[in-house]
Motif scaffolding. Structure first.
Motif, PDB file in Angstrom:
ATOM      1  N   ALA A  17       0.741  -1.339  -0.065  1.00 11.03           N
ATOM      2  CA  ALA A  17      -0.318  -0.228   0.166  1.00 11.03           C
ATOM      3  C   ALA A  17       0.872   1.355   0.112  1.00 11.03           C
ATOM      4  O   ALA A  17       0.809   2.183  -0.737  1.00 11.03           O
ATOM      5  CB  ALA A  17      -0.940  -0.061   1.164  1.00 11.03           C
ATOM      6  N   PHE A  18       1.973   1.128   0.824  1.00 10.00           N
ATOM      7  CA  PHE A  18       2.861   2.479   0.874  1.00 10.00           C
ATOM      8  C   PHE A  18       3.526   2.733  -0.573  1.00 10.00           C
ATOM      9  O   PHE A  18       3.429   3.902  -0.903  1.00 10.00           O
ATOM     10  CB  PHE A  18       3.976   2.155   2.015  1.00 10.00           C
ATOM     11  CG  PHE A  18       4.600   3.561   2.203  1.00 10.00           C
ATOM     12  CD1 PHE A  18       4.291   4.242   3.131  1.00 10.00           C
ATOM     13  CD2 PHE A  18       5.985   3.650   1.811  1.00 10.00           C
ATOM     14  CE1 PHE A  18       5.102   5.561   3.438  1.00 10.00           C
ATOM     15  CE2 PHE A  18       6.715   4.462   2.031  1.00 10.00           C
ATOM     16  CZ  PHE A  18       6.273   5.456   2.840  1.00 10.00           C
ATOM     17  N   VAL A  19       3.857   1.647  -1.135  1.00  9.86           N
ATOM     18  CA  VAL A  19       4.731   1.930  -2.422  1.00  9.86           C
ATOM     19  C   VAL A  19       3.574   2.327  -3.412  1.00  9.86           C
ATOM     20  O   VAL A  19       4.156   3.138  -4.214  1.00  9.86           O
ATOM     21  CB  VAL A  19       5.508   0.628  -2.719  1.00  9.86           C
ATOM     22  CG1 VAL A  19       5.624   0.703  -4.061  1.00  9.86           C
ATOM     23  CG2 VAL A  19       6.479   0.028  -1.737  1.00  9.86           C
ATOM     24  N   ALA A  83       0.114   3.903  12.111  1.00  7.37           N
ATOM     25  CA  ALA A  83       0.198   4.826  13.433  1.00  7.37           C
ATOM     26  C   ALA A  83       1.694   5.096  13.574  1.00  7.37           C
ATOM     27  O   ALA A  83       2.072   6.282  14.303  1.00  7.37           O
ATOM     28  CB  ALA A  83      -0.527   4.013  14.350  1.00  7.37           C
ATOM     29  N   ILE A  84       2.653   4.269  13.588  1.00  9.66           N
ATOM     30  CA  ILE A  84       3.846   4.384  13.773  1.00  9.66           C
ATOM     31  C   ILE A  84       4.702   5.105  12.713  1.00  9.66           C
ATOM     32  O   ILE A  84       5.484   6.022  13.253  1.00  9.66           O
ATOM     33  CB  ILE A  84       4.661   3.035  14.061  1.00  9.66           C
ATOM     34  CG1 ILE A  84       4.082   2.320  15.478  1.00  9.66           C
ATOM     35  CG2 ILE A  84       6.110   3.219  14.420  1.00  9.66           C
ATOM     36  CD1 ILE A  84       4.536   0.951  15.492  1.00  9.66           C
ATOM     37  N   PHE A  90       4.123  11.793   7.588  1.00  6.33           N
ATOM     38  CA  PHE A  90       3.501  12.340   6.283  1.00  6.33           C
ATOM     39  C   PHE A  90       2.322  12.848   6.631  1.00  6.33           C
ATOM     40  O   PHE A  90       1.949  13.942   5.787  1.00  6.33           O
ATOM     41  CB  PHE A  90       3.432  11.017   5.265  1.00  6.33           C
ATOM     42  CG  PHE A  90       4.618  10.275   5.077  1.00  6.33           C
ATOM     43  CD1 PHE A  90       5.627  10.815   4.060  1.00  6.33           C
ATOM     44  CD2 PHE A  90       4.919   9.155   5.442  1.00  6.33           C
ATOM     45  CE1 PHE A  90       6.699  10.179   3.900  1.00  6.33           C
ATOM     46  CE2 PHE A  90       6.056   8.385   5.451  1.00  6.33           C
ATOM     47  CZ  PHE A  90       7.036   9.157   4.681  1.00  6.33           C
ATOM     48  N   VAL A  91       1.268  12.476   7.405  1.00  2.00           N
ATOM     49  CA  VAL A  91       0.011  12.976   7.476  1.00  2.00           C
ATOM     50  C   VAL A  91       0.045  14.148   8.524  1.00  2.00           C
ATOM     51  O   VAL A  91      -0.802  14.933   8.542  1.00  2.00           O
ATOM     52  CB  VAL A  91      -0.943  11.841   7.697  1.00  2.00           C
ATOM     53  CG1 VAL A  91      -2.398  12.576   7.933  1.00  2.00           C
ATOM     54  CG2 VAL A  91      -1.184  10.934   6.773  1.00  2.00           C
ATOM     55  N   LYS A  92       0.623  13.883   9.888  1.00  4.39           N
ATOM     56  CA  LYS A  92       0.666  14.724  10.919  1.00  4.39           C
ATOM     57  C   LYS A  92      -0.689  14.782  11.671  1.00  4.39           C
ATOM     58  O   LYS A  92      -0.593  15.432  12.787  1.00  4.39           O
ATOM     59  CB  LYS A  92       1.195  16.024  10.438  1.00  4.39           C
ATOM     60  CG  LYS A  92       2.330  16.195   9.572  1.00  4.39           C
ATOM     61  CD  LYS A  92       3.446  15.874  10.417  1.00  4.39           C
ATOM     62  CE  LYS A  92       4.877  16.309   9.525  1.00  4.39           C
ATOM     63  NZ  LYS A  92       5.907  15.189   9.904  1.00  4.39           N
ATOM     64  N   SER A  93      -1.747  14.099  11.263  1.00  8.39           N
ATOM     65  CA  SER A  93      -2.907  14.162  12.125  1.00  8.39           C
ATOM     66  C   SER A  93      -3.262  12.880  12.038  1.00  8.39           C
ATOM     67  O   SER A  93      -3.851  12.256  11.002  1.00  8.39           O
ATOM     68  CB  SER A  93      -3.793  15.333  11.553  1.00  8.39           C
ATOM     69  OG  SER A  93      -4.963  15.176  11.955  1.00  8.39           O
TER      70      SER A  93
END
Length: 129
Positions: A17-19, A83-84, A90-93
């Motif tokens: 998913a990240f890639v 969460a980690i 990247f999102v900060k929230s």
């Protein structure tokens, strides 16, 4: 259920998913729309989850229950990695990330695909009487 293998499933799913999302979000046509990015992941997610499920079920005979548990463990691992790593870097929230309906659609899809894989692969391995 093979816990270590299901944790590896969740980790591989998170990496995929990240890639995929990282590549897609920097493609010009996708930059303007979060929905396009997520819709692309939802499509790519289908073969990714099914292939990873097939890998998992090579070591543990498939059933619907095991597919459900695989989905739950995989989602727990993926959400923990989000969460980690994803949110702080990247999102900060956390509220924005976990409050997104698009995330939840993807999570439900993963769980449904894992259940489907357990059911479908079970038919392959179950002897007919």
């Amino acid at each position: 259920m093979k816990l270590q293998r299901s944790i590896m499933f969740g980790t591989a799913l998170w990496i995929a998913a990240f890639v995929v999302i990282s590549i897609v979000m920097f493609t010009p046509w996708f930059k303007e729309s979060q929905l396009r990015i997520m819709a692309t992941w939802w499509i790519v997610e289908i073969p990714v989850v099914l292939l990873l499920s097939k890998w998992y079920f090579k070591a543990d005979p498939p059933t619907v229950k095991k597919g459900f548990l695989l989905g739950i463990v995989g989602l727990a691992v993926s959400m923990a990695l989000d969460a980690i790593i994803t949110v702080p870097l990247f999102v900060k929230s956390y509220a924005v990330f976990y409050g997104s309906w698009q995330l939840w659609v993807g999570l439900v899809e993963i769980l449904a695909l894992c259940i489907l894989a357990g059911w479908e692969f079970d038919k392959t391995f179950t002897k007919q009487s």
